[in-house]
Write a protein that holds these residues in place. Structure first.
Motif, PDB file in Angstrom:
ATOM      1  N   ALA A   1      -3.552  27.939  15.036  1.00 46.80           N
ATOM      2  CA  ALA A   1      -2.368  27.582  15.829  1.00 46.80           C
ATOM      3  C   ALA A   1      -1.319  26.924  14.937  1.00 46.80           C
ATOM      4  N   MET A   2      -0.088  26.905  15.442  1.00 46.20           N
ATOM      5  CA  MET A   2       1.026  26.195  14.812  1.00 46.20           C
ATOM      6  C   MET A   2       1.555  25.178  15.807  1.00 46.20           C
ATOM      7  N   GLU A   3       1.890  24.007  15.291  1.00 51.16           N
ATOM      8  CA  GLU A   3       2.388  22.925  16.133  1.00 51.16           C
ATOM      9  C   GLU A   3       3.755  22.486  15.621  1.00 51.16           C
ATOM     10  N   TYR A   4       4.680  22.270  16.553  1.00 48.69           N
ATOM     11  CA  TYR A   4       5.999  21.740  16.206  1.00 48.69           C
ATOM     12  C   TYR A   4       6.222  20.470  17.020  1.00 48.69           C
ATOM     13  N   ASN A   5       6.528  19.364  16.344  1.00 53.37           N
ATOM     14  CA  ASN A   5       6.777  18.083  16.998  1.00 53.37           C
ATOM     15  C   ASN A   5       8.249  17.723  16.811  1.00 53.37           C
ATOM     16  N   TRP A   6       9.008  17.674  17.903  1.00 53.10           N
ATOM     17  CA  TRP A   6      10.424  17.337  17.784  1.00 53.10           C
ATOM     18  C   TRP A   6      10.663  15.844  17.857  1.00 53.10           C
ATOM     19  N   SER A   7       9.622  15.063  18.168  1.00 51.64           N
ATOM     20  CA  SER A   7       9.693  13.602  18.092  1.00 51.64           C
ATOM     21  C   SER A   7       8.267  13.077  17.900  1.00 51.64           C
ATOM     22  N   PRO A   8       8.081  11.800  17.575  1.00 46.36           N
ATOM     23  CA  PRO A   8       6.722  11.274  17.443  1.00 46.36           C
ATOM     24  C   PRO A   8       5.922  11.310  18.748  1.00 46.36           C
TER      25      PRO A   8
ATOM     26  N   PHE B   1       4.940  20.756  20.731  1.00 48.39           N
ATOM     27  CA  PHE B   1       4.515  22.021  21.320  1.00 48.39           C
ATOM     28  C   PHE B   1       3.530  22.671  20.367  1.00 48.39           C
ATOM     29  N   ILE B   2       2.460  23.250  20.895  1.00 47.29           N
ATOM     30  CA  ILE B   2       1.491  23.959  20.064  1.00 47.29           C
ATOM     31  C   ILE B   2       1.217  25.327  20.690  1.00 47.29           C
TER      32      ILE B   2
ATOM     33  N   ALA C   1     -12.727  38.595  24.167  1.00 48.34           N
ATOM     34  CA  ALA C   1     -11.318  38.730  24.497  1.00 48.34           C
ATOM     35  C   ALA C   1     -10.509  37.777  23.632  1.00 48.34           C
ATOM     36  N   ILE C   2      -9.406  38.259  23.107  1.00 45.18           N
ATOM     37  CA  ILE C   2      -8.475  37.412  22.361  1.00 45.18           C
ATOM     38  C   ILE C   2      -7.602  36.699  23.383  1.00 45.18           C
ATOM     39  N   MET C   3      -7.565  35.366  23.310  1.00 44.89           N
ATOM     40  CA  MET C   3      -6.884  34.578  24.338  1.00 44.89           C
ATOM     41  C   MET C   3      -5.758  33.749  23.734  1.00 44.89           C
ATOM     42  N   PRO C   4      -4.519  33.959  24.190  1.00 42.61           N
ATOM     43  CA  PRO C   4      -3.422  33.105  23.724  1.00 42.61           C
ATOM     44  C   PRO C   4      -3.530  31.718  24.357  1.00 42.61           C
ATOM     45  N   GLU C   5      -3.000  30.714  23.662  1.00 43.06           N
ATOM     46  CA  GLU C   5      -2.991  29.356  24.204  1.00 43.06           C
ATOM     47  C   GLU C   5      -1.701  28.664  23.806  1.00 43.06           C
ATOM     48  N   VAL C   6      -1.157  27.911  24.732  1.00 43.06           N
ATOM     49  CA  VAL C   6       0.041  27.112  24.490  1.00 43.06           C
ATOM     50  C   VAL C   6      -0.112  25.770  25.202  1.00 43.06           C
ATOM     51  N   ALA C   7       0.507  24.743  24.654  1.00 41.47           N
ATOM     52  CA  ALA C   7       0.452  23.415  25.281  1.00 41.47           C
ATOM     53  C   ALA C   7       1.658  22.597  24.848  1.00 41.47           C
ATOM     54  N   VAL C   8       2.044  21.687  25.704  1.00 41.86           N
ATOM     55  CA  VAL C   8       3.075  20.698  25.382  1.00 41.86           C
ATOM     56  C   VAL C   8       2.349  19.366  25.238  1.00 41.86           C
ATOM     57  N   ASN C   9       2.552  18.699  24.110  1.00 41.22           N
ATOM     58  CA  ASN C   9       1.934  17.399  23.852  1.00 41.22           C
ATOM     59  C   ASN C   9       2.937  16.301  24.167  1.00 41.22           C
ATOM     60  N   MET C  10       2.511  15.330  24.974  1.00 41.06           N
ATOM     61  CA  MET C  10       3.363  14.175  25.287  1.00 41.06           C
ATOM     62  C   MET C  10       2.536  12.909  25.196  1.00 41.06           C
TER      63      MET C  10
ATOM     64  N   GLY D   1      -0.493  19.128   7.708  1.00 41.76           N
ATOM     65  CA  GLY D   1       0.929  18.923   7.947  1.00 41.76           C
ATOM     66  C   GLY D   1       1.766  19.573   6.860  1.00 41.76           C
ATOM     67  N   LEU D   2       2.576  20.541   7.248  1.00 43.65           N
ATOM     68  CA  LEU D   2       3.486  21.192   6.303  1.00 43.65           C
ATOM     69  C   LEU D   2       4.717  20.323   6.059  1.00 43.65           C
ATOM     70  N   THR D   3       5.273  19.778   7.143  1.00 39.16           N
ATOM     71  CA  THR D   3       6.397  18.839   7.090  1.00 39.16           C
ATOM     72  C   THR D   3       6.120  17.763   8.137  1.00 39.16           C
ATOM     73  N   LYS D   4       7.102  16.902   8.393  1.00 43.98           N
ATOM     74  CA  LYS D   4       6.926  15.903   9.445  1.00 43.98           C
ATOM     75  C   LYS D   4       6.846  16.552  10.823  1.00 43.98           C
ATOM     76  N   SER D   5       7.464  17.708  10.978  1.00 46.20           N
ATOM     77  CA  SER D   5       7.524  18.360  12.286  1.00 46.20           C
ATOM     78  C   SER D   5       6.506  19.494  12.451  1.00 46.20           C
ATOM     79  N   TRP D   6       6.174  20.213  11.388  1.00 48.09           N
ATOM     80  CA  TRP D   6       5.316  21.407  11.481  1.00 48.09           C
ATOM     81  C   TRP D   6       3.895  21.114  11.005  1.00 48.09           C
ATOM     82  N   VAL D   7       2.911  21.551  11.817  1.00 51.47           N
ATOM     83  CA  VAL D   7       1.493  21.355  11.503  1.00 51.47           C
ATOM     84  C   VAL D   7       0.743  22.663  11.752  1.00 51.47           C
TER      85      VAL D   7
END
Length: 104
Positions: A66-73, A77-78, A93-102, A19-25
């Motif tokens: 990966a980088m993760e940003y959490n706008w609430s607890p 988004f990662i 193959a290099i594969m991009p990945e994205v996800a929304v965490n809820m 965890g870099l900050t409360k929001s960024w991981v």
């Protein structure tokens, strides 16, 4: 007409997060997948030619930064990329990945 017997398969891995900050991981996934050979035995219908084949085993080891940003607890988004660094009988193959965490 014939039969097929798939080989054994599995995976293993580990994940690290900082965890870099409360929001960024920052995260890093290290994992591997492997599969044993598959055996196929049968006959071609039209020619009645006998077929017997066995595939090779395969394996792949990958990094997933990966980088993760959490706008609430409860929501975030990662985004990252999967990079294979070694393998046998597997695509590279290099594969991009994205996800929304809820969390509810």
């Amino acid at each position: 007409m014939g039969t097929a017997h798939p080989g054994t398969f599995g995976n293993e891995g580990a994940s690290f997060e900082y965890g870099l900050t409360k929001s960024w991981v920052m995260s890093l996934d290290l994992y591997g997948t492997w599969a044993g050979s598959t055996e196929l035995t049968g006959k071609y219908r039209k020619t009645s030619q006998v077929v017997h084949t066995r595939s090779s085993w395969s394996g792949s080891y990958n990094l997933g930064p990966a980088m993760e940003y959490n706008w609430s607890p409860a929501m975030g988004f990662i985004g990252g990329v999967i990079v294979p660094f070694t393998g046998h009988n597997a695509s590279r193959a290099i594969m991009p990945e994205v996800a929304v965490n809820m969390v509810f």
